[in-house]
Design a protein around this motif. Sequence first.
Motif, PDB file in Angstrom:
ATOM      1  N   CYS A 102      42.936  17.245  53.649  1.00 45.81           N
ATOM      2  CA  CYS A 102      41.902  16.207  53.515  1.00 45.81           C
ATOM      3  C   CYS A 102      41.742  15.840  52.037  1.00 45.81           C
ATOM      4  O   CYS A 102      42.066  16.639  51.158  1.00 45.81           O
ATOM      5  CB  CYS A 102      40.560  16.721  54.027  1.00 45.81           C
ATOM      6  SG  CYS A 102      40.618  17.263  55.737  1.00 45.81           S
ATOM      7  N   HIS A 103      41.232  14.675  51.807  1.00 47.32           N
ATOM      8  CA  HIS A 103      41.032  14.218  50.432  1.00 47.32           C
ATOM      9  C   HIS A 103      39.878  13.221  50.409  1.00 47.32           C
ATOM     10  O   HIS A 103      39.212  13.026  51.439  1.00 47.32           O
ATOM     11  CB  HIS A 103      42.325  13.620  49.864  1.00 47.32           C
ATOM     12  CG  HIS A 103      42.976  12.655  50.796  1.00 47.32           C
ATOM     13  ND1 HIS A 103      42.545  11.373  50.920  1.00 47.32           N
ATOM     14  CD2 HIS A 103      43.969  12.835  51.701  1.00 47.32           C
ATOM     15  CE1 HIS A 103      43.269  10.770  51.833  1.00 47.32           C
ATOM     16  NE2 HIS A 103      44.139  11.637  52.336  1.00 47.32           N
ATOM     17  N   LYS A 104      39.682  12.568  49.262  1.00 47.97           N
ATOM     18  CA  LYS A 104      38.460  11.754  49.144  1.00 47.97           C
ATOM     19  C   LYS A 104      38.447  10.539  50.064  1.00 47.97           C
ATOM     20  O   LYS A 104      37.395   9.962  50.298  1.00 47.97           O
ATOM     21  CB  LYS A 104      38.172  11.386  47.688  1.00 47.97           C
ATOM     22  CG  LYS A 104      39.163  10.479  47.027  1.00 47.97           C
ATOM     23  CD  LYS A 104      38.689  10.217  45.615  1.00 47.97           C
ATOM     24  CE  LYS A 104      39.528   9.303  44.791  1.00 47.97           C
ATOM     25  NZ  LYS A 104      40.889   9.033  45.147  1.00 47.97           N
ATOM     26  N   GLU A 105      39.588  10.138  50.583  1.00 43.23           N
ATOM     27  CA  GLU A 105      39.626   8.992  51.502  1.00 43.23           C
ATOM     28  C   GLU A 105      39.625   9.423  52.968  1.00 43.23           C
ATOM     29  O   GLU A 105      39.740   8.573  53.861  1.00 43.23           O
ATOM     30  CB  GLU A 105      40.864   8.119  51.223  1.00 43.23           C
ATOM     31  CG  GLU A 105      40.954   7.565  49.805  1.00 43.23           C
ATOM     32  CD  GLU A 105      39.756   6.713  49.430  1.00 43.23           C
ATOM     33  OE1 GLU A 105      39.121   6.117  50.322  1.00 43.23           O
ATOM     34  OE2 GLU A 105      39.425   6.657  48.226  1.00 43.23           O
ATOM     35  N   VAL A 150      41.218  35.942  40.311  1.00 43.01           N
ATOM     36  CA  VAL A 150      42.567  36.165  40.862  1.00 43.01           C
ATOM     37  C   VAL A 150      43.565  35.196  40.206  1.00 43.01           C
ATOM     38  O   VAL A 150      44.691  35.576  39.878  1.00 43.01           O
ATOM     39  CB  VAL A 150      42.586  36.017  42.401  1.00 43.01           C
ATOM     40  CG1 VAL A 150      43.968  36.300  42.957  1.00 43.01           C
ATOM     41  CG2 VAL A 150      41.558  36.940  43.040  1.00 43.01           C
ATOM     42  N   THR A 151      43.123  33.946  39.988  1.00 38.11           N
ATOM     43  CA  THR A 151      43.990  32.965  39.323  1.00 38.11           C
ATOM     44  C   THR A 151      44.455  33.509  37.969  1.00 38.11           C
ATOM     45  O   THR A 151      45.644  33.453  37.631  1.00 38.11           O
ATOM     46  CB  THR A 151      43.208  31.639  39.090  1.00 38.11           C
ATOM     47  OG1 THR A 151      42.936  31.053  40.347  1.00 38.11           O
ATOM     48  CG2 THR A 151      43.981  30.658  38.241  1.00 38.11           C
ATOM     49  N   ILE A 152      43.513  34.039  37.198  1.00 34.75           N
ATOM     50  CA  ILE A 152      43.865  34.537  35.862  1.00 34.75           C
ATOM     51  C   ILE A 152      44.804  35.744  35.974  1.00 34.75           C
ATOM     52  O   ILE A 152      45.788  35.853  35.240  1.00 34.75           O
ATOM     53  CB  ILE A 152      42.587  34.870  35.058  1.00 34.75           C
ATOM     54  CG1 ILE A 152      41.824  33.571  34.792  1.00 34.75           C
ATOM     55  CG2 ILE A 152      42.934  35.576  33.746  1.00 34.75           C
ATOM     56  CD1 ILE A 152      40.471  33.753  34.133  1.00 34.75           C
ATOM     57  N   ASP A 187      36.447  29.011  48.662  1.00 38.48           N
ATOM     58  CA  ASP A 187      35.884  27.982  47.779  1.00 38.48           C
ATOM     59  C   ASP A 187      36.593  28.052  46.428  1.00 38.48           C
ATOM     60  O   ASP A 187      36.407  28.999  45.659  1.00 38.48           O
ATOM     61  CB  ASP A 187      34.378  28.243  47.617  1.00 38.48           C
ATOM     62  CG  ASP A 187      33.665  27.091  46.930  1.00 38.48           C
ATOM     63  OD1 ASP A 187      34.350  26.178  46.439  1.00 38.48           O
ATOM     64  OD2 ASP A 187      32.410  27.118  46.894  1.00 38.48           O
ATOM     65  N   ILE A 188      37.417  27.051  46.171  1.00 35.71           N
ATOM     66  CA  ILE A 188      38.206  27.052  44.932  1.00 35.71           C
ATOM     67  C   ILE A 188      37.502  26.223  43.852  1.00 35.71           C
ATOM     68  O   ILE A 188      37.793  26.350  42.671  1.00 35.71           O
ATOM     69  CB  ILE A 188      39.628  26.502  45.233  1.00 35.71           C
ATOM     70  CG1 ILE A 188      40.266  27.343  46.346  1.00 35.71           C
ATOM     71  CG2 ILE A 188      40.532  26.547  43.991  1.00 35.71           C
ATOM     72  CD1 ILE A 188      41.349  26.640  47.118  1.00 35.71           C
ATOM     73  N   GLY A 189      36.575  25.386  44.261  1.00 32.87           N
ATOM     74  CA  GLY A 189      35.884  24.493  43.322  1.00 32.87           C
ATOM     75  C   GLY A 189      35.168  25.247  42.210  1.00 32.87           C
ATOM     76  O   GLY A 189      34.619  26.325  42.425  1.00 32.87           O
ATOM     77  N   ILE A 190      35.214  24.669  41.017  1.00 33.95           N
ATOM     78  CA  ILE A 190      34.425  25.193  39.897  1.00 33.95           C
ATOM     79  C   ILE A 190      33.677  23.995  39.331  1.00 33.95           C
ATOM     80  O   ILE A 190      34.303  23.061  38.802  1.00 33.95           O
ATOM     81  CB  ILE A 190      35.300  25.837  38.799  1.00 33.95           C
ATOM     82  CG1 ILE A 190      36.096  27.021  39.370  1.00 33.95           C
ATOM     83  CG2 ILE A 190      34.429  26.288  37.628  1.00 33.95           C
ATOM     84  CD1 ILE A 190      37.015  27.682  38.372  1.00 33.95           C
ATOM     85  N   ASN A 191      32.377  23.990  39.486  1.00 32.11           N
ATOM     86  CA  ASN A 191      31.560  22.857  39.027  1.00 32.11           C
ATOM     87  C   ASN A 191      30.500  23.360  38.058  1.00 32.11           C
ATOM     88  O   ASN A 191      29.765  24.291  38.376  1.00 32.11           O
ATOM     89  CB  ASN A 191      30.891  22.194  40.240  1.00 32.11           C
ATOM     90  CG  ASN A 191      31.911  21.754  41.289  1.00 32.11           C
ATOM     91  OD1 ASN A 191      32.724  20.881  41.032  1.00 32.11           O
ATOM     92  ND2 ASN A 191      31.895  22.395  42.459  1.00 32.11           N
ATOM     93  N   GLY A 228      41.471  18.540  49.244  1.00 32.90           N
ATOM     94  CA  GLY A 228      42.059  18.310  47.918  1.00 32.90           C
ATOM     95  C   GLY A 228      43.568  18.252  48.045  1.00 32.90           C
ATOM     96  O   GLY A 228      44.163  19.034  48.792  1.00 32.90           O
ATOM     97  N   LYS A 229      44.174  17.308  47.326  1.00 23.79           N
ATOM     98  CA  LYS A 229      45.630  17.148  47.402  1.00 23.79           C
ATOM     99  C   LYS A 229      46.247  17.102  46.004  1.00 23.79           C
ATOM    100  O   LYS A 229      47.282  16.484  45.782  1.00 23.79           O
ATOM    101  CB  LYS A 229      45.987  15.904  48.214  1.00 23.79           C
ATOM    102  CG  LYS A 229      45.480  14.598  47.602  1.00 23.79           C
ATOM    103  CD  LYS A 229      46.049  13.410  48.349  1.00 23.79           C
ATOM    104  CE  LYS A 229      45.654  12.078  47.744  1.00 23.79           C
ATOM    105  NZ  LYS A 229      46.252  11.806  46.440  1.00 23.79           N
ATOM    106  N   SER A 230      45.583  17.760  45.037  1.00 19.70           N
ATOM    107  CA  SER A 230      46.111  17.717  43.668  1.00 19.70           C
ATOM    108  C   SER A 230      47.393  18.541  43.567  1.00 19.70           C
ATOM    109  O   SER A 230      47.643  19.438  44.366  1.00 19.70           O
ATOM    110  CB  SER A 230      45.076  18.264  42.686  1.00 19.70           C
ATOM    111  OG  SER A 230      44.991  19.665  42.823  1.00 19.70           O
ATOM    112  N   LEU A 231      48.142  18.237  42.515  1.00 18.18           N
ATOM    113  CA  LEU A 231      49.406  18.928  42.263  1.00 18.18           C
ATOM    114  C   LEU A 231      49.169  20.392  41.891  1.00 18.18           C
ATOM    115  O   LEU A 231      49.993  21.261  42.150  1.00 18.18           O
ATOM    116  CB  LEU A 231      50.106  18.207  41.103  1.00 18.18           C
ATOM    117  CG  LEU A 231      51.607  18.313  41.004  1.00 18.18           C
ATOM    118  CD1 LEU A 231      52.268  17.871  42.294  1.00 18.18           C
ATOM    119  CD2 LEU A 231      52.095  17.477  39.841  1.00 18.18           C
TER     120      LEU A 231
END
Length: 298
Positions: A204-207, A281-283, A244-248, A181-184
Amino acid sequence: MAKIMEGKGLAEDIRDSVKQKVEMLNGMGIEVGLALMLVGDNPSSKQYMAATLKACKGTGIKPYEYKFPESVSINELLNAVHSINNDERIHGLLVFFPLPRRINSRKIVNSILPEKDVDGLGSIPIGKFAAEESTLQLYSEQYDPAITHHLGFLPCTPFGVIRLLEYHKVEIKGKHAVVIGKSLAVGKPLSLMLLTKEATVTICHKETKNLAEMTRQADILCTAAGKPNLITGDMVKDGAVVVDIGINMLENGKVAGDIDFDSVSQKASLVTPVPGGVGPVTIAMLLENTVKSAKARI
Ligand code: NAD
């Protein structure tokens, strides 16, 4: 079999320390306020908002809710940000993303005063961070809030990941960290933070061609793609640390991260759960930044 890298203990420690600081400020007649801006009814954002409100309540931070329908105009949102910027009761503002596509998110984030930008995503705090003017915060929890006020806050999710790794005594220096992931908001600042801590970093990213080839090299693997089951056990090196940072939000109503937990935990030495890992932790980091903002304004 991996040890579970829970975020709850660290989040609780941070919230306890925030609570003490809020009480100290209350004793001086200062209430600490955090504005939360939600547009539309994205289920992930609503869940994040509910969890943030609960955490505010537990620490004595006063939340100010700014809710808008999906049809809101950019000018209405900008007016709300300007009013928050001028509101002495409010020390921080968190905007929940995504905003509707027709709204220029960068324009909204950049209208937040840097000293109230407690998620550190405006161009000024990001620029200062990229220029290594605010990285000091990665090294000391006890830095002077006046310094932060001047430097800008660090984004809560990646900063929380670094704190989580350190809490679980994971050595970062000299390790190969692979970030997906390369989001801001997550991937890019996390990569920079790991680099600051002297890891060798691959982004790494989607490409990215042959993702597994990259992930298998990771001593520390951090994934923030928002794709359930993207990472399976065969993509992980024996003994790796996996964050694992993803939240789906799954169709069955459950929340999952980016990893196939069962197979990954057979290979990793440490792995974060979802929920209960990076999220709390983010919160907590958001509340920590908010109370620092309030202290800096004394
Ligand atoms: P984003 O959509 O802005 O970025 C996703 C990134 O993942 C992109 O850079 C994209 O190139 C990459 N990606 C997508 N599919 C990929 C694939 N198949 N292979 C490799 N890379 C791929 O999202 P974001 O805002 O960075 O958030 C990422 C995830 O983290 C989401 O699930 C979000 O909900 C979650 N998140 C969690 C927290 C937390 O506190 N735990 C905070 C913020 C975001």
